[in-house]
Design an enzyme around this catalytic site. Structure first.
Site, PDB file in Angstrom:
ATOM      1  CB  CYS A  85      -0.918   0.001   1.222  1.00  0.00           C
ATOM      2  SG  CYS A  85      -1.924   1.493   1.372  1.00  0.00           S
ATOM      3  CD  GLU A 209      -6.989   1.219  -2.117  1.00  0.00           C
ATOM      4  OE1 GLU A 209      -6.154   0.361  -1.760  1.00  0.00           O
ATOM      5  OE2 GLU A 209      -7.086   2.344  -1.595  1.00  0.00           O
ATOM      6  CB  CYS A 218      -5.294   3.734  -4.513  1.00  0.00           C
ATOM      7  SG  CYS A 218      -4.495   2.135  -4.782  1.00  0.00           S
ATOM      8  N   GLY A 219      -2.066   4.756  -3.432  1.00  0.00           N
ATOM      9  CA  GLY A 219      -0.720   5.073  -3.893  1.00  0.00           C
ATOM     10  C   GLY A 219      -0.254   4.191  -5.026  1.00  0.00           C
ATOM     11  CB  THR A 220      -0.126   0.510  -5.563  1.00  0.00           C
ATOM     12  OG1 THR A 220      -1.444   0.229  -5.093  1.00  0.00           O
ATOM     13  CG2 THR A 220       0.891   0.163  -4.483  1.00  0.00           C
TER      14      THR A 220
END
Length: 290
Positions: A85, A209, A218-220
């Site tokens: 994450c 997600e 959402c970082g990814t």
């Protein structure tokens, strides 16, 4: 287990987390306990949980202990385990700084997606080395209601389907996972990003997600979107030798994503600790058995 368990609450671009410091991996956190803690009405509330453990004390991280002292044992809000994450890593690093375990500068964090390099800047932003993107071949389609779009399959240590749309409202309410095909593309489910252009080098997204529903960030996912957008725009830093940087607006703020010529991806954004307190262990035990 002690009668009270310390916790903190933090967020990265409003992707929020319950943080449970547990250096020696002594706190039992089965899926039901995580789900209870992340419940926004009956618990503390969060998109996920950051279990802070020394790598040497966790069976999944012992092999990374020589590279990274701390392991981010990340769980989705429903209690399921996730590989990685991006926003969570930034908040994890901010907690380590607050607790006095690290200071400004570089550190390494072990995750199920491998060891991630992190840099805490003086201005408060945190940059995370997110690794390289993998772009599996094959056509993927995602759908919402009567609409369907081709999607780019991008793996950032976890799977993503990136669809470019005309309007972010076309993503619907994102309460349930958007259908995708073929099913074989994502046997364990997928994070789905819907993307619109805001200007040169600037996009915005909404994301579902897996295990959490729509989240504020959402970082990814932002990294996957930057890579998919670069390829759509004809940019491949590994081929041209020129970095590609995109500003990615998420509902909870803004992230800056850079793909370097060596293929490594860096994500920069804020990380904030907003509260700390104690969990009543008796309540948690009761909630877990409910």
């Amino acid at each position: 287990m002690s009668t009270r368990i310390p916790f903190l609450k933090g967020h990265g671009t409003e992707n929020d987390f319950v943080i449970v410091p547990d250096p020696e991996n002594a706190v039992d956190l089965p899926p039901a306990a995580v789900a209870a803690l992340c419940d926004r009405r009956a618990g503390i509330g969060g998109d996920g949980l950051l279990h802070v453990v020394r790598s040497a004390a966790h069976p999944e991280a012992k092999g990374m202990a020589a590279e990274a002292e701390w392991f981010m044992d990340y769980r989705n809000g429903d209690g399921s385990i996730a590989e990685m994450c991006g926003n969570g890593v930034r908040v994890f690093a901010r907690y380590l700084q607050r607790a006095g375990h690290v200071s400004e500068g570089d550190l390494a964090v072990a995750t199920r997606g491998g060891v991630k390099t992190v840099r805490i800047a003086k201005d408060g932003d945190v940059t995370v080395g997110m690794g390289k993107a993998v772009l599996p071949e094959g056509d993927v389609t995602v759908s919402v209601g009567e609409r369907s779009w081709p999607a780019r399959n991008v793996n950032m240590g976890n799977p993503h389907a990136v669809a470019f749309v005309d309007d972010l409202s076309h993503a619907g309410d994102l309460l349930s996972p958007p259908p995708f095909s073929p099913a074989s593309a994502y046997p364990d489910g997928v994070n789905v990003e819907f993307v619109v252009d805001r200007g040169p080098g600037h996009v915005a997204l909404r994301v579902h997600e897996r295990g959490a529903g729509e989240t504020r960030s959402c970082g990814t996912g932002a990294c996957a979107v930057a890579v998919a957008t670069a390829r759509r725009d004809g940019a491949d830093p590994t081929a041209t030798g020129t970095p590609a940087t995109y500003t990615v607006d998420v509902p909870g703020g803004t992230l800056v994503i850079t793909e370097r010529p060596d293929g490594e991806i860096e994500m920069t954004g804020p990380a904030v600790i907003v509260a700390e307190g104690e969990i009543d262990a008796d309540w948690l035990d009761t909630a877990t058995r409910a």
